[in-house]
Design a protein around this motif. Structure first.
Motif, PDB file in Angstrom:
ATOM      1  N   GLU A  98      -8.365  -1.047 -13.525  1.00  0.00           N
ATOM      2  CA  GLU A  98      -7.921  -1.940 -12.456  1.00  0.00           C
ATOM      3  C   GLU A  98      -6.540  -2.482 -12.790  1.00  0.00           C
ATOM      4  N   GLY A  99      -5.969  -3.279 -11.924  1.00  0.00           N
ATOM      5  CA  GLY A  99      -4.656  -3.845 -12.190  1.00  0.00           C
ATOM      6  C   GLY A  99      -4.157  -4.747 -11.093  1.00  0.00           C
ATOM      7  N   VAL A 100      -4.957  -4.889 -10.021  1.00  0.00           N
ATOM      8  CA  VAL A 100      -4.520  -5.654  -8.854  1.00  0.00           C
ATOM      9  C   VAL A 100      -4.330  -7.135  -9.184  1.00  0.00           C
ATOM     10  N   GLY A 124       3.206  -3.016  -5.425  1.00  0.00           N
ATOM     11  CA  GLY A 124       2.797  -1.619  -5.485  1.00  0.00           C
ATOM     12  C   GLY A 124       3.163  -0.961  -6.796  1.00  0.00           C
ATOM     13  N   LEU A 125       4.376  -1.251  -7.296  1.00  0.00           N
ATOM     14  CA  LEU A 125       4.829  -0.662  -8.557  1.00  0.00           C
ATOM     15  C   LEU A 125       3.996  -1.167  -9.731  1.00  0.00           C
ATOM     16  N   LEU A 126       3.753  -2.485  -9.765  1.00  0.00           N
ATOM     17  CA  LEU A 126       2.976  -3.052 -10.877  1.00  0.00           C
ATOM     18  C   LEU A 126       1.531  -2.558 -10.869  1.00  0.00           C
ATOM     19  N   THR A 127       0.919  -2.508  -9.689  1.00  0.00           N
ATOM     20  CA  THR A 127      -0.464  -2.040  -9.612  1.00  0.00           C
ATOM     21  C   THR A 127      -0.573  -0.586 -10.055  1.00  0.00           C
ATOM     22  N   GLY A 128       0.354   0.243  -9.590  1.00  0.00           N
ATOM     23  CA  GLY A 128       0.353   1.642 -10.006  1.00  0.00           C
ATOM     24  C   GLY A 128       0.583   1.792 -11.500  1.00  0.00           C
ATOM     25  N   ILE A 154       0.821  -1.205   0.000  1.00  0.00           N
ATOM     26  CA  ILE A 154       0.000   0.000   0.000  1.00  0.00           C
ATOM     27  C   ILE A 154       0.860   1.262   0.000  1.00  0.00           C
ATOM     28  N   VAL A 155       1.934   1.285   0.806  1.00  0.00           N
ATOM     29  CA  VAL A 155       2.804   2.466   0.861  1.00  0.00           C
ATOM     30  C   VAL A 155       3.473   2.704  -0.491  1.00  0.00           C
ATOM     31  N   THR A 156       3.981   1.637  -1.108  1.00  0.00           N
ATOM     32  CA  THR A 156       4.618   1.771  -2.430  1.00  0.00           C
ATOM     33  C   THR A 156       3.623   2.281  -3.459  1.00  0.00           C
ATOM     34  N   PHE A 157       2.411   1.741  -3.412  1.00  0.00           N
ATOM     35  CA  PHE A 157       1.376   2.163  -4.354  1.00  0.00           C
ATOM     36  C   PHE A 157       1.036   3.640  -4.167  1.00  0.00           C
TER      37      PHE A 157
END
Length: 317
Positions: free
Chosen positions: A286-288, A272-276, A208-211
């Motif tokens: 979406e992307g999760v 986090g990086l991939l989801t963002g 979550i923090v990375t995102f």
């Protein structure tokens, strides 16, 4: 020779906690999100949850019977897979579609690779991605209060924050999949798992923090009208889509996440990086799901890099 020793293989220290205990606690933790999903979307949501869960359990039972293997439906892992898939389904999707997803997740992703502990990706997410690719229309069509329309996350992707009510997103009064809408219900379940010692904050916290850092910086790049670290933009991203459900209940899956502490931090950063990246620069809002299954595939590499070096002479090669 009166005192004879009983020689046995490791592990020599055993815990009373079993896979069944852990999976049962996960089921309990998912009940708030499930209950709110049924309250929010009505009987169709309940039927979908029953359909996916029953299909998952039945598929595992039939496969293990046919293969003359020990029947493991009592460990609740199939229940968790079916319930998670159901929570990731639109309530308007046909029941057979949810059941088909459960069959795919249990049979293809889990059992054909050896069963619980051998699957290379999360079975529920593998099933959801299979359904997204096979039936894109029904899987991305959302109805709320009888009105078909885009989800708040779709508005967020376009930078149309004036169309988004973050309080409704927090509570769950929005269109979406059955279990992803209410952040409050998801967090209640997550707190239960933390208190019971089933999960900790390393993976979801780092995720979550990375995102937040990623979308805070690159959200402005994609939408210059939105400032750096815009609070409403970040909050909408956190409350929208499957981020919270994925971070607390699927990214933390024991089988498909790293076992090393350093690896778990690296895993969370990658998530986090991939989801963002998928959410801001990808074609979908979406992307999760894709972020988690791609990260699942990277786990062997992450563990290889982060495994502690053996202590003693000749330990490091």
């Amino acid at each position: 020779m009166e005192n004879q020793l009983n020689i046995s293989s490791s592990p020599h220290i055993r815990s009373k906690v079993t896979s069944g205990n852990i999976m049962l606690m996960v089921v309990i933790a998912l009940l708030p999100a499930s209950a709110f999903g049924v309250y929010n979307f009505g009987v169709p949501a309940l039927l979908m949850l029953i359909s996916t869960t029953a299909a998952a359990v039945l598929t595992e039972f039939i496969y293990e019977k046919l293969m003359h293997k020990k029947v493991t439906v009592g460990d609740f892992s199939a229940v968790v897979t079916g319930l998670l898939l159901g929570l990731n389904m639109p309530p308007t999707a046909p029941l057979w579609m949810g059941a088909l997803g459960s069959v795919f997740g249990i049979l293809i992703v889990k059992q054909l690779f050896g069963g619980l502990g051998q699957n290379f990706m999360n079975p529920a997410l593998g099933a959801r991605c299979f359904l997204l690719l096979s039936f894109t229309g029904p899987m991305t069509s959302f109805v709320y209060d009888g009105i078909t329309g885009p989800t708040p996350l779709a508005y967020v992707k376009e930078g149309a924050l004036d169309q988004v009510n973050t309080m409704d997103m927090l509570i769950g009064n929005i269109p979406g999949t059955i279990g992803e809408t209410s952040v409050i219900a998801i967090v209640i379940g997550a707190i239960f798992l933390i208190l019971m010692g089933v999960i900790d904050l390393r993976i979801p916290g780092t995720y979550i923090v990375t995102f937040v850092i990623f979308v805070g910086i690159f959200g402005h790049v994609a939408h210059p009208e939105i400032g750096f670290f815009d609070p409403q933009y970040i909050t909408a991203h956190l409350c929208g889509g499957g981020l919270m459900l994925g971070a607390w209940f699927m990214a933390t899956d024991y089988v498909t996440s790293p076992i090393t502490k350093k690896g778990q931090y690296v895993y969370g950063i990658v998530l986090g990086l991939l989801t963002g990246l998928f959410r801001i620069f990808g074609g979908s809002a979406e992307g999760v799901s894709y972020a988690i299954i791609i990260s699942n595939l990277l786990v062997p590499l992450i563990e290889k890099v982060t495994l502690p070096k053996p202590f003693g002479k000749g330990g490091e090669k």
